[in-house]
Each structure stands twice: as structure tokens, then as C-alpha cells.
Design a protein around this motif. Structure first.
Motif, PDB file in Angstrom:
ATOM      1  N   LEU A 200       0.801  -1.218   0.000  1.00  0.00           N
ATOM      2  CA  LEU A 200       0.000   0.000   0.000  1.00  0.00           C
ATOM      3  C   LEU A 200       0.838   1.273   0.000  1.00  0.00           C
ATOM      4  CD1 LEU A 200      -2.878  -0.950   2.479  1.00  0.00           C
ATOM      5  CD2 LEU A 200      -2.988  -0.822  -0.021  1.00  0.00           C
ATOM      6  N   VAL A 201       1.900   1.295   0.795  1.00  0.00           N
ATOM      7  CA  VAL A 201       2.639   2.557   0.952  1.00  0.00           C
ATOM      8  C   VAL A 201       4.118   2.450   0.604  1.00  0.00           C
ATOM      9  CG1 VAL A 201       1.049   3.249   2.782  1.00  0.00           C
ATOM     10  CG2 VAL A 201       3.203   2.183   3.393  1.00  0.00           C
ATOM     11  N   GLY A 202       4.633   1.236   0.411  1.00  0.00           N
ATOM     12  CA  GLY A 202       6.059   1.095   0.145  1.00  0.00           C
ATOM     13  C   GLY A 202       6.443   1.097  -1.319  1.00  0.00           C
ATOM     14  N   GLY A 203       5.444   1.018  -2.187  1.00  0.00           N
ATOM     15  CA  GLY A 203       5.743   0.930  -3.616  1.00  0.00           C
ATOM     16  C   GLY A 203       6.509   2.122  -4.149  1.00  0.00           C
ATOM     17  N   GLY A 204       6.262   3.298  -3.570  1.00  0.00           N
ATOM     18  CA  GLY A 204       6.941   4.495  -4.027  1.00  0.00           C
ATOM     19  C   GLY A 204       8.435   4.453  -3.794  1.00  0.00           C
ATOM     20  N   LEU A 205       8.871   3.668  -2.825  1.00  0.00           N
ATOM     21  CA  LEU A 205      10.298   3.577  -2.521  1.00  0.00           C
ATOM     22  C   LEU A 205      10.961   2.363  -3.165  1.00  0.00           C
ATOM     23  CD1 LEU A 205      10.540   4.630   1.250  1.00  0.00           C
ATOM     24  CD2 LEU A 205      11.029   5.986  -0.780  1.00  0.00           C
ATOM     25  N   VAL A 206      10.281   1.233  -3.143  1.00  0.00           N
ATOM     26  CA  VAL A 206      10.903   0.005  -3.640  1.00  0.00           C
ATOM     27  C   VAL A 206      10.420  -0.379  -5.027  1.00  0.00           C
ATOM     28  CG1 VAL A 206      11.210  -0.846  -1.301  1.00  0.00           C
ATOM     29  CG2 VAL A 206       9.156  -1.500  -2.582  1.00  0.00           C
ATOM     30  N   GLY A 207       9.394   0.297  -5.529  1.00  0.00           N
ATOM     31  CA  GLY A 207       8.838  -0.037  -6.831  1.00  0.00           C
ATOM     32  C   GLY A 207       7.641  -0.962  -6.701  1.00  0.00           C
ATOM     33  N   ARG A 208       6.693  -0.823  -7.623  1.00  0.00           N
ATOM     34  CA  ARG A 208       5.463  -1.593  -7.519  1.00  0.00           C
ATOM     35  C   ARG A 208       5.706  -3.089  -7.610  1.00  0.00           C
ATOM     36  NH1 ARG A 208       2.044  -4.334 -10.506  1.00  0.00           N
ATOM     37  NH2 ARG A 208      -0.194  -4.350  -9.990  1.00  0.00           N
ATOM     38  N   ASP A 209       6.556  -3.509  -8.522  1.00  0.00           N
ATOM     39  CA  ASP A 209       6.780  -4.941  -8.717  1.00  0.00           C
ATOM     40  C   ASP A 209       7.400  -5.583  -7.474  1.00  0.00           C
ATOM     41  OD1 ASP A 209       5.750  -4.737 -11.244  1.00  0.00           O
ATOM     42  OD2 ASP A 209       7.699  -4.614 -12.256  1.00  0.00           O
ATOM     43  N   VAL A 210       8.369  -4.898  -6.890  1.00  0.00           N
ATOM     44  CA  VAL A 210       8.992  -5.422  -5.674  1.00  0.00           C
ATOM     45  C   VAL A 210       7.980  -5.460  -4.537  1.00  0.00           C
ATOM     46  CG1 VAL A 210      10.756  -5.013  -3.903  1.00  0.00           C
ATOM     47  CG2 VAL A 210      11.308  -4.670  -6.318  1.00  0.00           C
ATOM     48  N   ALA A 211       7.204  -4.386  -4.391  1.00  0.00           N
ATOM     49  CA  ALA A 211       6.197  -4.332  -3.325  1.00  0.00           C
ATOM     50  C   ALA A 211       5.170  -5.442  -3.495  1.00  0.00           C
ATOM     51  CB  ALA A 211       5.503  -2.962  -3.337  1.00  0.00           C
ATOM     52  N   LEU A 212       4.754  -5.670  -4.738  1.00  0.00           N
ATOM     53  CA  LEU A 212       3.785  -6.724  -4.997  1.00  0.00           C
ATOM     54  C   LEU A 212       4.383  -8.090  -4.683  1.00  0.00           C
ATOM     55  CD1 LEU A 212       1.031  -7.587  -6.086  1.00  0.00           C
ATOM     56  CD2 LEU A 212       2.015  -7.578  -8.399  1.00  0.00           C
ATOM     57  N   GLY A 213       5.631  -8.303  -5.083  1.00  0.00           N
ATOM     58  CA  GLY A 213       6.283  -9.575  -4.793  1.00  0.00           C
ATOM     59  C   GLY A 213       6.422  -9.831  -3.308  1.00  0.00           C
TER      60      GLY A 213
END
Length: 397
Positions: free
Chosen positions: A140-153
Motif C-alpha cells: 500500500l505505501v512502500g511501492g513508491g520507494l521500492v517499486g510496484r513490482d517489488v512491493a507486490l512480490g
């Protein structure tokens, strides 16, 4: 609450460990020889004791990030706050996981003893919930830092691990300690709910995760498992909630340090409202319109009834806590019960606000969030003080 004595082998000496279950800490006593090998007479020995309830600190921190992301009111800077708490939850999770592994390596006898203890064992439910809290907050909130694909994984892995772990805790711990152990109503405390709430957390996490997956079998599978976890949690939690109400009505609410665990009752209530509403929204894109409509109507009816019960319970738990605090309620790790359960009430109120658009739920969500942050600040500060002093980790003789 009573204390339980364990035996721990250290070199050639046998040391007794007195574990106080109301504080979740340990007090070592000298061995029969008076000291450990290589130490002089009168030397005090510190023994590490790290029960699974430490994972509640991860839950209580990560839920703030999740609740902040879903608030109906999004003032400037709230997204930064959410990211900050997500990062902190990740750091706390790593620290707790590493310390737990170290505890198992250094003191395996004590660590294994958690499995059979009638109080500590229930807190194993905090482990899968902590894992899923980290996963959902990352998505929800970490995608901006680690990227959407990494956050989803990360979320996919955390959801799978947390779901499997939650099924184990929901089935094994209540069976072993409540059914086989023939637990009595007078033994009931809020911690009994800890093993059975993880499937409900999995259900809400599944609804959020499915929304990030493209159309196909993976999305359908995640949503289907989420619905199954919702049903499992309701079935498992209902008899425990009944037992807790019966215990509460006796007027015996347990030791003062265990009183905060009565707030855990909010966990399955608030989390189930969140899960049901989120599953209903996710179903709109998966199932036929008539089925989605029926799920939506059920979500509204269920959510309203349970939300009212949860709101009433907040009043009851608050009065009990204030009364106990006036009489003296020393700090213990059970104080983390003031965080995650309140957070589920916030997410449940936000989900109802999204579903119904009524101001009352928006006000409840924002007010609850303010209370959640204040409670977290107090509990986190007291926990940090206990870590620095060593009181929460090990006590001298």
C-alpha cells in the motif's frame, strides 16, 4: 496469574528460570552451585527470554501505515507518516525476527517451552499477523520507494506465508490448549483470540492483494482463499468470544497486567468488518453482477452490526482500563493490545465510509486513528525504555 518454572541447561550448571506471565519477562535464579562456570560467587546472571508476543510490536506499528493509507480524510503529510511507519514496522520486524532466532539458538529449552504454555502459546498468532502486516503495508505505501513490482512480490510472499501460518495457529493452538487442555471459562483472556485472528487478517489482505493482480486464475484464487479465511476466522473466533463474554460477566478480569488483552476482542470485530467490505469491493471485478450485489448487501448488513458491537466494546474496554489504571497497571508487553486492535477498528470504519459514504464512519475512522497514534507513542516509548534498561528482556536476581 501464576508463574511457571522451567529448567535450562547452561554448561554444567542447571539454572531455574521463573517466567512471570503477566509481564512476559524472566527472572533467573542462581544454579545450585551458586554461579555459572567461570564466574565467581554472587555474580548475577542475566538470561534472555523472548516470547512470540514481541511480534505484536510489528503489528501495532504496521497497522498505522495501513490505517493512514485508507483514512477518508487525507491531509497533507499523511502519506509521509504512512511511509515512516511502514519503514519502522519493517525494521522492528527484522529486529524481532533476528532476536527470536538468536533466542532459539541460545536458549532452545526455554524457546520450546513456549509451545506448551497455556498463556504464551496463544501469542504465536502474532507471528503470521506481523508478516502479513508488513506485506500489506509494503504493497500500500512502500511501492513508491521500492517499486510496484517489488512491493507486490513482497506482499505475495508475506500473504502466502502468513496465510499458511495463520491456518496452523487457528487450528492447532485452540485445539491443543482449549479443547485437549480442557480450558475453563475462568481461564479465558483476550489472548485466546490471537491464534484465530490471522485468517481474518489474511482475508482483508487477500482483498487488497487481488486488486493489484490482473484478471485471471491468480486473482480468482487469492480472492477465493480470502473468502475461505473469512469463514474460518468467524467459525474459530465465535466460541472464544462467547467464552470471553462469560468470563467478563463474572467480574473477574484477570491480573492487572493482563487487562489490556481485553482490547484484543476488537481484533476479530474490526478486522472482519474491514475484510467483508474489502472482499465485497474486490468481488465486483470477479463474480457475476447478481452475486457481487448479494455480497455487497451482506457486507453492509454484517459490517453495520459488527461495527456497532465493536464501538460498544471500546467503551467497555476503556472503562475497565481506566479503572485498572487508577488502581495501578504496571507496564507490560500486553500494552501492545492497545494498538493493532484499535487499528482494525479504524480500518473497519474507513471501509464502511468507503462503502456507505456516511460521515459518522469518517469521523470514527479519523478519531480512532488519532487515538491509535497516541496509544502507539505511549506504548512504544515504554517498550524502548524497557529494552534499554533490560527489564523487558532479562532481569537480574
Amino acid at each position: 496469574m501464576t508463574c511457571q518454572r522451567f529448567g535450562l541447561y547452561r554448561g554444567r550448571g542447571i539454572h531455574a528460570i521463573v517466567v512471570d506471565m503477566t509481564t512476559m519477562t524472566v527472572r533467573p535464579t542462581p544454579s545450585r552451585t551458586g554461579s555459572l562456570p567461570g564466574t565467581g560467587p554472587g555474580v548475577r546472571v542475566r538470561v534472555t527470554y523472548f516470547p512470540p508476543n514481541w511480534f505484536a510490536a510489528v503489528m501495532g506499528t504496521g497497522i498505522i501505515a495501513i490505517a493512514a493509507h485508507g483514512l477518508p480524510w487525507q491531509p497533507a503529510g499523511l502519506s509521509v507518516v504512512a511511509v515512516g511507519f511502514w519503514l519502522l514496522a519493517c525494521l522492528v520486524f527484522v529486529a524481532v525476527a533476528v532476536t527470536t532466532i538468536g533466542h532459539w539458538v541460545a536458549d532452545p529449552a526455554v524457546a520450546r517451552s513456549h509451545h506448551g504454555h497455556r498463556v504464551v502459546a496463544h501469542f504465536y498468532g502474532a507471528v503470521p499477523m506481523a508478516i502479513m502486516t508488513v506485506g500489506t503495508s509494503t504493497l500500500l505505501v512502500g511501492g513508491g520507494l521500492v517499486g510496484r513490482d517489488v512491493a507486490l512480490g513482497v506482499d505475495v510472499v508475506c500473504w502466502i506465508v502468513g496465510t499458511l501460518g495463520g491456518v496452523v495457529t487457528a487450528l492447532v493452538i485452540p485445539y491443543r490448549h482449549l479443547i485437549v487442555g480442557r480450558a475453563r471459562v475462568e481461564d479465558a483472556f483476550g489472548g485466546w483470540l490471537m491464534p484465530v485472528v490471522p485468517p481474518m487478517v489474511s482475508a482483508s489482505a487477500a482483498a487488497i492483494l487481488s486488486g493489484q493482480l490482473g484478471a485471471g486464475w491468480a486473482r480468482d484464487l487469492v480472492l477465493g482463499v480470502g473468502c475461505a479465511m473469512f469463514g474460518l476466522a468467524v467459525v474459530a473466533a465465535t466460541p472464544i468470544l462467547v467464552a470471553l463474554v462469560r468470563r467478563f460477566r463474572t467480574g473477574d478480569h484477570g491480573a492487572t497486567n493482563m487487562v489490556p488483552t481485553w482490547w484484543i476482542v476488537l481484533g476479530p470485530l474490526g478486522q472482519s468488518v474491514t475484510a467483508m467490505c474489502m472482499l465485497a469491493h474486490a468481488a465486483l471485478h470477479v463474480v457475476p453482477a447478481p452475486v457481487a450485489g448479494a455480497i455487497h448487501e451482506f457486507a453492509i448488513a454484517y459490517g453495520l452490526v459488527v461495527w456497532v458491537i465493536a464501538t460498544a466494546w471500546i467503551g467497555v474496554a476503556a472503562l475497565l482500563t481506566l479503572r485498572t489504571a487508577r488502581a495501578g497497571m504496571p507496564f507490560a508487553m500486553t500494552w501492545w493490545s492497545f494498538t493493532f486492535p484499535v487499528g482494525t477498528y479504524v480500518t473497519g470504519s474507513s471501509a464502511l465510509a468507503l462503502t456507505l459514504g456516511r460521515p459518522v464512519f469518517e469521523v470514527a475512522a479519523v478519531t480512532g486513528f488519532a487515538v491509535l497514534v497516541a496509544a502507539w507513542a505511549v506504548v512504544a516509548a515504554r517498550t524502548a525504555r524497557g529494552i534499554v534498561s533490560g527489564d523487558l528482556l532479562r532481569l537480574p536476581v
